[in-house]
Design a protein around this motif. Structure first.
Motif, PDB file in Angstrom:
ATOM      1  N   LYS A   1       1.824  -1.268  -9.246  1.00  0.00           N
ATOM      2  CA  LYS A   1       0.453  -1.252  -9.748  1.00  0.00           C
ATOM      3  C   LYS A   1      -0.368  -2.279  -8.973  1.00  0.00           C
ATOM      4  O   LYS A   1       0.191  -3.157  -8.314  1.00  0.00           O
ATOM      5  CB  LYS A   1       0.454  -1.603 -11.236  1.00  0.00           C
ATOM      6  CG  LYS A   1       1.252  -0.632 -12.096  1.00  0.00           C
ATOM      7  CD  LYS A   1       1.260  -1.080 -13.549  1.00  0.00           C
ATOM      8  CE  LYS A   1       2.117  -0.205 -14.428  1.00  0.00           C
ATOM      9  NZ  LYS A   1       1.877   1.205 -14.387  1.00  0.00           N
ATOM     10  N   ILE A   2      -1.675  -2.177  -9.069  1.00  0.00           N
ATOM     11  CA  ILE A   2      -2.568  -3.116  -8.372  1.00  0.00           C
ATOM     12  C   ILE A   2      -2.255  -4.558  -8.780  1.00  0.00           C
ATOM     13  O   ILE A   2      -2.232  -5.453  -7.931  1.00  0.00           O
ATOM     14  CB  ILE A   2      -4.053  -2.779  -8.667  1.00  0.00           C
ATOM     15  CG1 ILE A   2      -4.428  -1.406  -8.103  1.00  0.00           C
ATOM     16  CG2 ILE A   2      -4.973  -3.862  -8.140  1.00  0.00           C
ATOM     17  CD1 ILE A   2      -4.505  -1.340  -6.598  1.00  0.00           C
ATOM     18  N   ALA A   3      -2.011  -4.787 -10.070  1.00  0.00           N
ATOM     19  CA  ALA A   3      -1.704  -6.144 -10.550  1.00  0.00           C
ATOM     20  C   ALA A   3      -0.462  -6.699  -9.859  1.00  0.00           C
ATOM     21  O   ALA A   3      -0.404  -7.901  -9.554  1.00  0.00           O
ATOM     22  CB  ALA A   3      -1.510  -6.144 -12.057  1.00  0.00           C
ATOM     23  N   GLN A   4       0.515  -5.855  -9.604  1.00  0.00           N
ATOM     24  CA  GLN A   4       1.723  -6.301  -8.921  1.00  0.00           C
ATOM     25  C   GLN A   4       1.434  -6.666  -7.465  1.00  0.00           C
ATOM     26  O   GLN A   4       2.006  -7.621  -6.948  1.00  0.00           O
ATOM     27  CB  GLN A   4       2.793  -5.206  -8.966  1.00  0.00           C
ATOM     28  CG  GLN A   4       3.386  -5.005 -10.344  1.00  0.00           C
ATOM     29  CD  GLN A   4       4.379  -3.881 -10.350  1.00  0.00           C
ATOM     30  OE1 GLN A   4       3.999  -2.718 -10.353  1.00  0.00           O
ATOM     31  NE2 GLN A   4       5.666  -4.219 -10.346  1.00  0.00           N
ATOM     32  N   ILE A   5       0.567  -5.904  -6.837  1.00  0.00           N
ATOM     33  CA  ILE A   5       0.197  -6.204  -5.451  1.00  0.00           C
ATOM     34  C   ILE A   5      -0.483  -7.559  -5.370  1.00  0.00           C
ATOM     35  O   ILE A   5      -0.117  -8.404  -4.549  1.00  0.00           O
ATOM     36  CB  ILE A   5      -0.709  -5.096  -4.870  1.00  0.00           C
ATOM     37  CG1 ILE A   5       0.070  -3.778  -4.788  1.00  0.00           C
ATOM     38  CG2 ILE A   5      -1.263  -5.496  -3.511  1.00  0.00           C
ATOM     39  CD1 ILE A   5      -0.784  -2.572  -4.433  1.00  0.00           C
ATOM     40  N   VAL A   6      -1.461  -7.769  -6.234  1.00  0.00           N
ATOM     41  CA  VAL A   6      -2.187  -9.049  -6.240  1.00  0.00           C
ATOM     42  C   VAL A   6      -1.214 -10.191  -6.527  1.00  0.00           C
ATOM     43  O   VAL A   6      -1.216 -11.217  -5.833  1.00  0.00           O
ATOM     44  CB  VAL A   6      -3.346  -9.022  -7.266  1.00  0.00           C
ATOM     45  CG1 VAL A   6      -3.956 -10.396  -7.433  1.00  0.00           C
ATOM     46  CG2 VAL A   6      -4.392  -7.997  -6.849  1.00  0.00           C
ATOM     47  N   ALA A   7      -0.371 -10.019  -7.542  1.00  0.00           N
ATOM     48  CA  ALA A   7       0.589 -11.062  -7.901  1.00  0.00           C
ATOM     49  C   ALA A   7       1.569 -11.332  -6.762  1.00  0.00           C
ATOM     50  O   ALA A   7       1.889 -12.490  -6.468  1.00  0.00           O
ATOM     51  CB  ALA A   7       1.336 -10.680  -9.171  1.00  0.00           C
ATOM     52  N   GLY A   8       2.037 -10.282  -6.101  1.00  0.00           N
ATOM     53  CA  GLY A   8       2.963 -10.446  -4.984  1.00  0.00           C
ATOM     54  C   GLY A   8       2.333 -11.218  -3.835  1.00  0.00           C
ATOM     55  O   GLY A   8       2.965 -12.089  -3.233  1.00  0.00           O
TER      56      GLY A   8
ATOM     57  N   ALA B   1       4.067 -10.026 -11.148  1.00  0.00           N
ATOM     58  CA  ALA B   1       4.619  -9.402  -9.939  1.00  0.00           C
ATOM     59  C   ALA B   1       5.654  -8.338 -10.293  1.00  0.00           C
ATOM     60  O   ALA B   1       5.735  -7.302  -9.641  1.00  0.00           O
ATOM     61  CB  ALA B   1       5.242 -10.466  -9.040  1.00  0.00           C
ATOM     62  N   PHE B   2       6.430  -8.593 -11.323  1.00  0.00           N
ATOM     63  CA  PHE B   2       7.444  -7.628 -11.760  1.00  0.00           C
ATOM     64  C   PHE B   2       6.882  -6.649 -12.789  1.00  0.00           C
ATOM     65  O   PHE B   2       7.533  -5.676 -13.136  1.00  0.00           O
ATOM     66  CB  PHE B   2       8.665  -8.348 -12.342  1.00  0.00           C
ATOM     67  CG  PHE B   2       9.516  -9.014 -11.296  1.00  0.00           C
ATOM     68  CD1 PHE B   2      10.484  -8.291 -10.626  1.00  0.00           C
ATOM     69  CD2 PHE B   2       9.339 -10.350 -10.978  1.00  0.00           C
ATOM     70  CE1 PHE B   2      11.274  -8.903  -9.658  1.00  0.00           C
ATOM     71  CE2 PHE B   2      10.116 -10.968 -10.012  1.00  0.00           C
ATOM     72  CZ  PHE B   2      11.089 -10.236  -9.343  1.00  0.00           C
ATOM     73  N   TYR B   3       5.710  -6.927 -13.282  1.00  0.00           N
ATOM     74  CA  TYR B   3       5.012  -6.159 -14.310  1.00  0.00           C
ATOM     75  C   TYR B   3       5.867  -5.979 -15.560  1.00  0.00           C
ATOM     76  O   TYR B   3       5.948  -4.908 -16.159  1.00  0.00           O
ATOM     77  CB  TYR B   3       4.535  -4.798 -13.788  1.00  0.00           C
ATOM     78  CG  TYR B   3       3.279  -4.335 -14.485  1.00  0.00           C
ATOM     79  CD1 TYR B   3       2.055  -4.900 -14.187  1.00  0.00           C
ATOM     80  CD2 TYR B   3       3.332  -3.355 -15.467  1.00  0.00           C
ATOM     81  CE1 TYR B   3       0.906  -4.502 -14.848  1.00  0.00           C
ATOM     82  CE2 TYR B   3       2.186  -2.943 -16.120  1.00  0.00           C
ATOM     83  CZ  TYR B   3       0.979  -3.523 -15.810  1.00  0.00           C
ATOM     84  OH  TYR B   3      -0.156  -3.122 -16.474  1.00  0.00           O
TER      85      TYR B   3
ATOM     86  N   ILE C   1       0.839  -1.196   0.000  1.00  0.00           N
ATOM     87  CA  ILE C   1       0.000   0.000   0.000  1.00  0.00           C
ATOM     88  C   ILE C   1       0.880   1.254   0.000  1.00  0.00           C
ATOM     89  O   ILE C   1       0.620   2.208  -0.737  1.00  0.00           O
ATOM     90  CB  ILE C   1      -0.981  -0.002   1.197  1.00  0.00           C
ATOM     91  CG1 ILE C   1      -2.060  -1.079   0.980  1.00  0.00           C
ATOM     92  CG2 ILE C   1      -1.614   1.365   1.399  1.00  0.00           C
ATOM     93  CD1 ILE C   1      -2.925  -1.352   2.198  1.00  0.00           C
ATOM     94  N   HIS C   2       1.919   1.246   0.809  1.00  0.00           N
ATOM     95  CA  HIS C   2       2.868   2.371   0.838  1.00  0.00           C
ATOM     96  C   HIS C   2       3.499   2.570  -0.545  1.00  0.00           C
ATOM     97  O   HIS C   2       3.582   3.701  -1.042  1.00  0.00           O
ATOM     98  CB  HIS C   2       3.942   2.119   1.900  1.00  0.00           C
ATOM     99  CG  HIS C   2       5.011   3.152   1.926  1.00  0.00           C
ATOM    100  ND1 HIS C   2       4.835   4.409   2.479  1.00  0.00           N
ATOM    101  CD2 HIS C   2       6.282   3.132   1.445  1.00  0.00           C
ATOM    102  CE1 HIS C   2       5.938   5.108   2.338  1.00  0.00           C
ATOM    103  NE2 HIS C   2       6.840   4.353   1.718  1.00  0.00           N
ATOM    104  N   LEU C   3       3.941   1.483  -1.147  1.00  0.00           N
ATOM    105  CA  LEU C   3       4.555   1.566  -2.480  1.00  0.00           C
ATOM    106  C   LEU C   3       3.546   2.043  -3.530  1.00  0.00           C
ATOM    107  O   LEU C   3       3.892   2.818  -4.423  1.00  0.00           O
ATOM    108  CB  LEU C   3       5.138   0.210  -2.888  1.00  0.00           C
ATOM    109  CG  LEU C   3       6.352  -0.263  -2.090  1.00  0.00           C
ATOM    110  CD1 LEU C   3       6.703  -1.705  -2.446  1.00  0.00           C
ATOM    111  CD2 LEU C   3       7.542   0.659  -2.325  1.00  0.00           C
ATOM    112  N   TYR C   4       2.308   1.610  -3.405  1.00  0.00           N
ATOM    113  CA  TYR C   4       1.261   2.008  -4.349  1.00  0.00           C
ATOM    114  C   TYR C   4       0.980   3.514  -4.250  1.00  0.00           C
ATOM    115  O   TYR C   4       0.852   4.200  -5.264  1.00  0.00           O
ATOM    116  CB  TYR C   4      -0.021   1.214  -4.101  1.00  0.00           C
ATOM    117  CG  TYR C   4      -1.143   1.582  -5.018  1.00  0.00           C
ATOM    118  CD1 TYR C   4      -1.141   1.173  -6.346  1.00  0.00           C
ATOM    119  CD2 TYR C   4      -2.208   2.365  -4.570  1.00  0.00           C
ATOM    120  CE1 TYR C   4      -2.172   1.514  -7.204  1.00  0.00           C
ATOM    121  CE2 TYR C   4      -3.238   2.716  -5.424  1.00  0.00           C
ATOM    122  CZ  TYR C   4      -3.221   2.289  -6.739  1.00  0.00           C
ATOM    123  OH  TYR C   4      -4.244   2.640  -7.592  1.00  0.00           O
TER     124      TYR C   4
END
Length: 180
Positions: free
Chosen positions: A43-50, A116-118, A34-37
């Motif tokens: 991106k949201i996709a990276q958060i979900v993937a992570g 995760a790396f987009y 959330i901090h990074l976002y």
């Protein structure tokens, strides 16, 4: 032993302690994301993937290390490709099944990596990431006396992760091109 039987045998319900640890780390990871976002770093996709990668790694560790009982001794096989020698020399169907299941173990992990790396990752990065995750699993198995430490598993797991990463990288590239 079929895949369903392997899954149910090696994935017992988590204890209260394990659930607490998992959710505690998950919450910290989510707060970092959330901090990074908020700072435009992910991106949201990276958060979900992570979060999916973290969860998958936890399940893989649980099923390959923490559900096993201690053997009471450290077991290891340091000869590279000993399992394939067994397949070739003794025509071991069980060993080829084990090798293929080890390839399959980190294939889904590799499928999520480009998201995760987009970006599309090179094949060798997927191999290295899979090899490193597998090295953690194998080292824990050795230290905790809960399985056979072997380089073959690291190679097979790395190969599976690489194959998933290459396939998903191709799909990820097509997805990005279709958005343009």
């Amino acid at each position: 032993m079929d895949l369903y039987q392997i899954f149910t045998e090696h994935n017992r319900p988590w204890s209260g302690f394990e659930i607490t640890c998992y959710f505690s780390i998950l919450v910290v990871l989510l707060l970092v994301y959330i901090h990074l976002y908020k700072h435009g770093k992910v991106k949201i996709a990276q958060i979900v993937a992570g979060l999916v990668l973290f969860t998958y790694a936890c399940v893989a560790l649980e099923s390959t290390v923490f559900t096993r009982k201690s053997q009471g001794y450290h077991a290891y096989e340091l000869e590279v490709f000993w399992s394939w020698k067994s397949v070739i020399k003794y025509h071991s169907k069980e060993m080829i099944k084990e090798n293929l299941l080890n390839i399959a173990l980190l294939f889904p992990f590799g499928l999520v990596l480009p998201f995760a790396f987009y970006k599309r990752l090179s094949w060798w990065k997927g191999l290295v990431i899979g090899f490193l995750l597998s090295a953690v699993i194998e080292t824990l198995q050795f230290v905790l006396c809960r399985g056979l430490f072997e380089f073959d598993d690291m190679i097979h797991n790395g190969l599976g992760c690489m194959l998933g990463c290459v396939l998903a990288g191709f799909l990820f590239q097509k997805l990005l091109e279709s958005r343009e």
